[in-house]
Scaffold this motif. Structure first.
Motif, PDB file in Angstrom:
ATOM      1  N   LEU A  69       0.841  -1.188   0.000  1.00  0.00           N
ATOM      2  CA  LEU A  69       0.000   0.000   0.000  1.00  0.00           C
ATOM      3  C   LEU A  69       0.882   1.246   0.000  1.00  0.00           C
ATOM      4  CD1 LEU A  69      -2.616  -1.012   2.729  1.00  0.00           C
ATOM      5  CD2 LEU A  69      -3.001  -0.889   0.270  1.00  0.00           C
ATOM      6  N   THR A  70       0.623   2.157  -0.943  1.00  0.00           N
ATOM      7  CA  THR A  70       1.333   3.425  -1.020  1.00  0.00           C
ATOM      8  C   THR A  70       0.309   4.544  -0.953  1.00  0.00           C
ATOM      9  OG1 THR A  70       3.012   2.417  -2.445  1.00  0.00           O
ATOM     10  CG2 THR A  70       2.908   4.832  -2.409  1.00  0.00           C
ATOM     11  N   MET A  71       0.420   5.396   0.074  1.00  0.00           N
ATOM     12  CA  MET A  71      -0.548   6.477   0.229  1.00  0.00           C
ATOM     13  C   MET A  71      -0.393   7.486  -0.910  1.00  0.00           C
ATOM     14  SD  MET A  71      -1.315   9.139   3.328  1.00  0.00           S
ATOM     15  CE  MET A  71       0.068  10.186   2.987  1.00  0.00           C
ATOM     16  N   ILE A  72      -1.544   7.848  -1.539  1.00  0.00           N
ATOM     17  CA  ILE A  72      -1.504   8.841  -2.607  1.00  0.00           C
ATOM     18  C   ILE A  72      -2.381  10.063  -2.296  1.00  0.00           C
ATOM     19  CG2 ILE A  72      -0.854   7.223  -4.432  1.00  0.00           C
ATOM     20  CD1 ILE A  72      -3.784   7.146  -5.321  1.00  0.00           C
ATOM     21  N   GLN A  73      -3.234   9.954  -1.244  1.00  0.00           N
ATOM     22  CA  GLN A  73      -4.092  11.089  -0.894  1.00  0.00           C
ATOM     23  C   GLN A  73      -4.615  10.912   0.517  1.00  0.00           C
ATOM     24  OE1 GLN A  73      -7.699  11.370  -3.220  1.00  0.00           O
ATOM     25  NE2 GLN A  73      -8.030  13.513  -2.709  1.00  0.00           N
ATOM     26  N   ARG A  74      -4.803  12.024   1.209  1.00  0.00           N
ATOM     27  CA  ARG A  74      -5.441  12.046   2.528  1.00  0.00           C
ATOM     28  C   ARG A  74      -6.349  13.266   2.536  1.00  0.00           C
ATOM     29  NH1 ARG A  74      -4.522  13.271   8.227  1.00  0.00           N
ATOM     30  NH2 ARG A  74      -5.095  11.393   9.380  1.00  0.00           N
ATOM     31  N   THR A  75      -7.656  13.052   2.776  1.00  0.00           N
ATOM     32  CA  THR A  75      -8.617  14.145   2.700  1.00  0.00           C
ATOM     33  C   THR A  75      -9.688  13.985   3.775  1.00  0.00           C
ATOM     34  OG1 THR A  75     -10.036  15.394   1.178  1.00  0.00           O
ATOM     35  CG2 THR A  75     -10.117  12.997   0.997  1.00  0.00           C
ATOM     36  N   SER A  76     -10.325  15.062   4.146  1.00  0.00           N
ATOM     37  CA  SER A  76     -11.347  15.025   5.191  1.00  0.00           C
ATOM     38  C   SER A  76     -12.660  14.449   4.670  1.00  0.00           C
ATOM     39  CB  SER A  76     -11.598  16.431   5.734  1.00  0.00           C
ATOM     40  OG  SER A  76     -12.575  16.380   6.770  1.00  0.00           O
ATOM     41  N   ALA A  77     -13.331  13.694   5.529  1.00  0.00           N
ATOM     42  CA  ALA A  77     -14.672  13.191   5.239  1.00  0.00           C
ATOM     43  C   ALA A  77     -15.723  14.079   5.908  1.00  0.00           C
ATOM     44  CB  ALA A  77     -14.825  11.752   5.726  1.00  0.00           C
ATOM     45  N   LEU A  78     -15.264  15.134   6.565  1.00  0.00           N
ATOM     46  CA  LEU A  78     -16.150  16.024   7.306  1.00  0.00           C
ATOM     47  C   LEU A  78     -16.422  17.294   6.505  1.00  0.00           C
ATOM     48  CD1 LEU A  78     -14.290  15.634  10.693  1.00  0.00           C
ATOM     49  CD2 LEU A  78     -16.453  14.539  10.058  1.00  0.00           C
ATOM     50  N   ALA A  79     -17.522  17.937   6.815  1.00  0.00           N
ATOM     51  CA  ALA A  79     -17.837  19.220   6.188  1.00  0.00           C
ATOM     52  C   ALA A  79     -16.780  20.238   6.591  1.00  0.00           C
ATOM     53  CB  ALA A  79     -19.230  19.687   6.615  1.00  0.00           C
ATOM     54  N   ALA A  80     -16.457  21.169   5.710  1.00  0.00           N
ATOM     55  CA  ALA A  80     -15.393  22.147   5.949  1.00  0.00           C
ATOM     56  C   ALA A  80     -15.619  22.965   7.219  1.00  0.00           C
ATOM     57  CB  ALA A  80     -15.271  23.076   4.748  1.00  0.00           C
ATOM     58  N   ASP A  81     -16.879  23.243   7.574  1.00  0.00           N
ATOM     59  CA  ASP A  81     -17.173  24.069   8.745  1.00  0.00           C
ATOM     60  C   ASP A  81     -17.479  23.242   9.994  1.00  0.00           C
ATOM     61  OD1 ASP A  81     -19.589  23.031   7.888  1.00  0.00           O
ATOM     62  OD2 ASP A  81     -20.670  24.940   7.982  1.00  0.00           O
ATOM     63  N   PHE A  82     -17.279  21.927   9.942  1.00  0.00           N
ATOM     64  CA  PHE A  82     -17.593  21.068  11.093  1.00  0.00           C
ATOM     65  C   PHE A  82     -16.540  21.230  12.179  1.00  0.00           C
ATOM     66  CE2 PHE A  82     -17.288  17.098  13.473  1.00  0.00           C
ATOM     67  CZ  PHE A  82     -18.589  16.999  13.936  1.00  0.00           C
ATOM     68  N   ASN A  83     -16.994  21.380  13.445  1.00  0.00           N
ATOM     69  CA  ASN A  83     -16.057  21.472  14.559  1.00  0.00           C
ATOM     70  C   ASN A  83     -16.551  20.724  15.795  1.00  0.00           C
ATOM     71  OD1 ASN A  83     -18.063  23.154  15.467  1.00  0.00           O
ATOM     72  ND2 ASN A  83     -16.831  25.006  15.490  1.00  0.00           N
ATOM     73  N   GLY A  84     -17.388  19.717  15.617  1.00  0.00           N
ATOM     74  CA  GLY A  84     -17.922  18.943  16.732  1.00  0.00           C
ATOM     75  C   GLY A  84     -17.131  17.675  16.991  1.00  0.00           C
ATOM     76  N   ILE A  85     -17.764  16.750  17.689  1.00  0.00           N
ATOM     77  CA  ILE A  85     -17.149  15.465  18.020  1.00  0.00           C
ATOM     78  C   ILE A  85     -17.093  14.604  16.762  1.00  0.00           C
ATOM     79  CG2 ILE A  85     -17.419  13.337  19.358  1.00  0.00           C
ATOM     80  CD1 ILE A  85     -18.789  15.078  21.520  1.00  0.00           C
ATOM     81  N   ILE A  86     -15.900  14.050  16.495  1.00  0.00           N
ATOM     82  CA  ILE A  86     -15.658  13.235  15.304  1.00  0.00           C
ATOM     83  C   ILE A  86     -15.842  11.763  15.653  1.00  0.00           C
ATOM     84  CG2 ILE A  86     -13.911  12.575  13.585  1.00  0.00           C
ATOM     85  CD1 ILE A  86     -12.651  15.355  14.056  1.00  0.00           C
ATOM     86  N   GLY A  87     -16.261  10.968  14.691  1.00  0.00           N
ATOM     87  CA  GLY A  87     -16.394   9.530  14.903  1.00  0.00           C
ATOM     88  C   GLY A  87     -16.687   8.813  13.602  1.00  0.00           C
ATOM     89  N   SER A  88     -15.793   8.954  12.633  1.00  0.00           N
ATOM     90  CA  SER A  88     -16.020   8.278  11.351  1.00  0.00           C
ATOM     91  C   SER A  88     -16.055   6.771  11.562  1.00  0.00           C
ATOM     92  CB  SER A  88     -14.934   8.680  10.351  1.00  0.00           C
ATOM     93  OG  SER A  88     -15.012  10.063  10.094  1.00  0.00           O
TER      94      SER A  88
END
Length: 189
Positions: A69-88
């Motif tokens: 496995l070679t990482m090619i991208q890392r991106t958020s799954a959250l809305a840009a303005d989200f600032n609450g508790i995370i739990g993907s």
């Protein structure tokens, strides 16, 4: 195998004759410290793998080749303005390989929708509220036309139509009442 505690994706070779696992030539792939790798899904073409990280709310795209496995991208799954508790929580590639979906629990309670480009990288298309609490797991129906979301804390499975062109989801209005749903699997007869 995502290992949330060590922030690694462990890689094993499977011996089909003995049924045993052996460490791969690349024994693991790193995740960012504290990110909490949770689930991984492979693209139908087997050239890419997609990891959702529970603690950081991110999706990591890997190129997969001969057990590595070679990482090619890392991106958020959250809305840009989200600032609450995370739990993907969960991640799946559409059966046609065109879209990637990742569930966000915590205070988000939504499905992040990504389009998948030619080289495996993803672009955020949008977010769909799961119309319930704690979307722990979700899955496509066998036709690939519906997405069923197990909202654990609201005790129901919510059924969405999938737009084949955009990947976006729309509520069918149909629900399956079930206490604490945590996993959706299809059984073949």
């Amino acid at each position: 195998v995502p290992d949330l505690g060590t922030d690694k994706v462990m890689i094993y070779q499977f011996d089909s004759k003995s049924g045993k696992l052996h460490p791969g030539a690349q024994p693991f792939a790193h995740s960012a410290a504290g990110s909490g790798p949770r689930h991984i899904a492979f693209h139908p073409n087997s050239r890419y793998a997609y990891l959702v990280e529970e603690m950081s709310g991110t999706v990591v795209v890997f190129e997969y080749r001969i057990g590595k496995l070679t990482m090619i991208q890392r991106t958020s799954a959250l809305a840009a303005d989200f600032n609450g508790i995370i739990g993907s929580a969960d991640i799946h590639v559409s059966p046609d390989g065109r879209f990637l979906y990742a569930s966000n629990r915590g205070e988000s309670n939504n499905i992040a929708i990504f389009s998948i480009g030619e080289k495996g990288k993803v672009t955020l298309v949008g977010h769909q509220c799961t119309l319930g609490k704690t979307p722990r797991n979700f899955n496509f129906d066998p036709t690939g036309k519906l997405l069923l979301v197990a909202n654990q804390q609201s005790d129901e499975v919510v059924i969405f139509n999938i737009d084949r062109q955009s990947g976006l989801l729309t509520d069918t209005g149909k629900r399956i009442k079930v206490p604490n749903p945590v996993c959706i699997q299809w059984v073949k007869k």
